[in-house]
Write a protein that holds these residues in place. Sequence first.
Motif, PDB file in Angstrom:
ATOM      1  N   THR A  22      -1.663   8.056   1.376  1.00 15.52           N
ATOM      2  CA  THR A  22      -1.399   8.298   0.207  1.00 15.52           C
ATOM      3  C   THR A  22      -3.192   9.299   0.111  1.00 15.52           C
ATOM      4  O   THR A  22      -3.764   7.908   0.001  1.00 15.52           O
ATOM      5  CB  THR A  22      -1.011   7.640  -0.904  1.00 15.52           C
ATOM      6  OG1 THR A  22       0.208   7.678  -1.024  1.00 15.52           O
ATOM      7  CG2 THR A  22      -1.135   9.039  -2.173  1.00 15.52           C
ATOM      8  N   SER A  23      -3.431  10.455  -0.278  1.00 18.15           N
ATOM      9  CA  SER A  23      -5.003  10.377  -0.027  1.00 18.15           C
ATOM     10  C   SER A  23      -5.300  10.419  -1.427  1.00 18.15           C
ATOM     11  O   SER A  23      -5.118   9.604  -2.263  1.00 18.15           O
ATOM     12  CB  SER A  23      -5.110  12.078   0.247  1.00 18.15           C
ATOM     13  OG  SER A  23      -4.503  12.878  -1.002  1.00 18.15           O
ATOM     14  N   ILE A  24      -7.303  10.216  -1.716  1.00 21.02           N
ATOM     15  CA  ILE A  24      -7.770   9.668  -3.117  1.00 21.02           C
ATOM     16  C   ILE A  24      -7.337  11.017  -3.479  1.00 21.02           C
ATOM     17  O   ILE A  24      -7.467  10.452  -5.163  1.00 21.02           O
ATOM     18  CB  ILE A  24      -9.521   9.310  -2.737  1.00 21.02           C
ATOM     19  CG1 ILE A  24      -9.697  10.554  -1.504  1.00 21.02           C
ATOM     20  CG2 ILE A  24      -9.296   8.273  -1.452  1.00 21.02           C
ATOM     21  CD1 ILE A  24     -11.148  10.476  -1.744  1.00 21.02           C
ATOM     22  N   GLY A  25      -6.692  12.081  -3.362  1.00 21.87           N
ATOM     23  CA  GLY A  25      -7.005  13.639  -4.127  1.00 21.87           C
ATOM     24  C   GLY A  25      -4.987  13.330  -4.765  1.00 21.87           C
ATOM     25  O   GLY A  25      -4.900  14.068  -5.193  1.00 21.87           O
ATOM     26  N   GLY A  26      -4.169  12.219  -4.157  1.00 17.32           N
ATOM     27  CA  GLY A  26      -3.339  11.797  -4.501  1.00 17.32           C
ATOM     28  C   GLY A  26      -1.911  12.308  -3.088  1.00 17.32           C
ATOM     29  O   GLY A  26      -0.482  12.405  -3.905  1.00 17.32           O
ATOM     30  N   ASP A  27      -2.330  13.724  -2.749  1.00 12.56           N
ATOM     31  CA  ASP A  27      -1.854  13.939  -1.344  1.00 12.56           C
ATOM     32  C   ASP A  27      -0.999  12.695  -0.704  1.00 12.56           C
ATOM     33  O   ASP A  27      -1.777  11.906  -0.035  1.00 12.56           O
ATOM     34  CB  ASP A  27      -2.284  14.915  -0.395  1.00 12.56           C
ATOM     35  CG  ASP A  27      -2.305  16.254  -1.432  1.00 12.56           C
ATOM     36  OD1 ASP A  27      -2.047  17.268  -1.665  1.00 12.56           O
ATOM     37  OD2 ASP A  27      -4.332  15.790  -1.434  1.00 12.56           O
ATOM     38  N   LYS A  28       0.458  13.176  -0.594  1.00 13.67           N
ATOM     39  CA  LYS A  28       0.939  12.346   0.862  1.00 13.67           C
ATOM     40  C   LYS A  28       1.325  12.635   1.605  1.00 13.67           C
ATOM     41  O   LYS A  28       1.899  13.559   2.097  1.00 13.67           O
ATOM     42  CB  LYS A  28       2.958  12.066  -0.042  1.00 13.67           C
ATOM     43  CG  LYS A  28       3.466  11.337   0.586  1.00 13.67           C
ATOM     44  CD  LYS A  28       2.863   9.460   0.714  1.00 13.67           C
ATOM     45  CE  LYS A  28       4.039   8.802   1.581  1.00 13.67           C
ATOM     46  NZ  LYS A  28       3.802   7.050   1.352  1.00 13.67           N
ATOM     47  N   LEU A  29       0.775  11.954   2.600  1.00 16.98           N
ATOM     48  CA  LEU A  29       0.980  13.003   3.873  1.00 16.98           C
ATOM     49  C   LEU A  29       1.648  12.233   5.205  1.00 16.98           C
ATOM     50  O   LEU A  29       2.164  11.209   5.031  1.00 16.98           O
ATOM     51  CB  LEU A  29      -0.426  11.958   4.827  1.00 16.98           C
ATOM     52  CG  LEU A  29      -2.207  12.187   4.478  1.00 16.98           C
ATOM     53  CD1 LEU A  29      -2.892  11.399   4.931  1.00 16.98           C
ATOM     54  CD2 LEU A  29      -2.654  13.253   3.727  1.00 16.98           C
ATOM     55  N   ASN A  30       1.990  13.281   6.044  1.00 18.60           N
ATOM     56  CA  ASN A  30       3.256  13.254   6.673  1.00 18.60           C
ATOM     57  C   ASN A  30       3.322  12.993   8.088  1.00 18.60           C
ATOM     58  O   ASN A  30       2.412  12.621   9.197  1.00 18.60           O
ATOM     59  CB  ASN A  30       4.175  14.408   6.740  1.00 18.60           C
ATOM     60  CG  ASN A  30       5.126  14.190   7.917  1.00 18.60           C
ATOM     61  OD1 ASN A  30       6.478  13.423   7.114  1.00 18.60           O
ATOM     62  ND2 ASN A  30       5.572  15.000   8.642  1.00 18.60           N
ATOM     63  N   TYR A  31       3.479  11.296   8.288  1.00 21.52           N
ATOM     64  CA  TYR A  31       4.094  11.265   9.763  1.00 21.52           C
ATOM     65  C   TYR A  31       4.716  10.770  10.382  1.00 21.52           C
ATOM     66  O   TYR A  31       5.568  11.024  10.028  1.00 21.52           O
ATOM     67  CB  TYR A  31       3.200   9.442   9.156  1.00 21.52           C
ATOM     68  CG  TYR A  31       3.409   8.608  11.008  1.00 21.52           C
ATOM     69  CD1 TYR A  31       2.282   8.217  11.961  1.00 21.52           C
ATOM     70  CD2 TYR A  31       4.797   8.256  11.315  1.00 21.52           C
ATOM     71  CE1 TYR A  31       2.966   8.384  13.213  1.00 21.52           C
ATOM     72  CE2 TYR A  31       5.233   7.472  12.587  1.00 21.52           C
ATOM     73  CZ  TYR A  31       3.685   6.947  13.212  1.00 21.52           C
ATOM     74  OH  TYR A  31       4.152   7.333  14.681  1.00 21.52           O
ATOM     75  N   ARG A  32       4.734  11.589  11.548  1.00 25.12           N
ATOM     76  CA  ARG A  32       5.553  11.696  12.967  1.00 25.12           C
ATOM     77  C   ARG A  32       5.736  11.206  13.793  1.00 25.12           C
ATOM     78  O   ARG A  32       4.321  11.001  14.076  1.00 25.12           O
ATOM     79  CB  ARG A  32       6.329  13.015  12.610  1.00 25.12           C
ATOM     80  CG  ARG A  32       5.625  13.869  12.833  1.00 25.12           C
ATOM     81  CD  ARG A  32       5.987  15.724  12.722  1.00 25.12           C
ATOM     82  NE  ARG A  32       5.280  16.400  13.317  1.00 25.12           N
ATOM     83  CZ  ARG A  32       5.222  16.768  15.061  1.00 25.12           C
ATOM     84  NH1 ARG A  32       6.377  16.545  15.329  1.00 25.12           N
ATOM     85  NH2 ARG A  32       3.854  17.832  15.096  1.00 25.12           N
TER      86      ARG A  32
END
Length: 254
Positions: free
Chosen positions: A200-210
């Motif tokens: 989760t970025s410091i801007g609140g975005d949930k990053l997607n791992y694959r």
Amino acid sequence: MKLFLSLALVSGAAAFAPQAGVRQSTGLNQHIGSGGMADTRDPDAFADEDPRKSISAAPSFEEYLKQRAAESGGAPAAAAAPAAAAPAAAAPAGAGGSDVLGTLSSLEGPGQVWGADGIAVGKEENDLKGYENFSKFYDAINQFGIAAELGAGPYTVFAPTDPALETYELTRGPLTADVIKMHIVNGKFSTADVPTADLTSIGGDKLNYRYAVRKNFVNDAIIGEKTFGPYADYPVDIACDNGVIHTVGLCFAM
């Protein structure tokens, strides 16, 4: 006499008749599809009790090119590549310890070759064109006031190269604080931790791992990307006083 001649004719004809036979496939564990063709894709690696039946993982195309360059007399260039990239990986230690911003300011990225563009200027396709850096990302962190927001950390920074951010600007528009913040995650995660980490970025975005094609992706950017040629790859696991840096060749907001 007639019977003998008949038998002789039958035997002679049989000698010239096409011989029916079964052609045995030399492939191992091949799947035959509905069209009658064998599936020739690389099988998954696995270990068998009998070593002769085990299948090891095949190298990626980038790894194969590096191996070929070393075997064909390119070993001196390949051997020199780590030395050229050493300042980037060793920047924190060389400075007696540095935070993520201090490391970014002088971090050296992957080595890029000329490719087809080199022909027009008298270069070989595999000649080194230069090393990418992260000045646009570093400048944007300061420009948008993000540097002042960062505390003691720790942080995991997925630093995009200058060409990655230039591509974003050309295709999507100007950089914003939100775009830059997407590349900074709370917590210190090595490449081994990334697959199971809360990205989760410091801007609140949930990053997607694959995980795909034997590579690790975060928001479609390869983590630990290999370059073509015998030069340095994208640096990862760069330890800093307040976190770790992994470099990427694609902006997360693409």
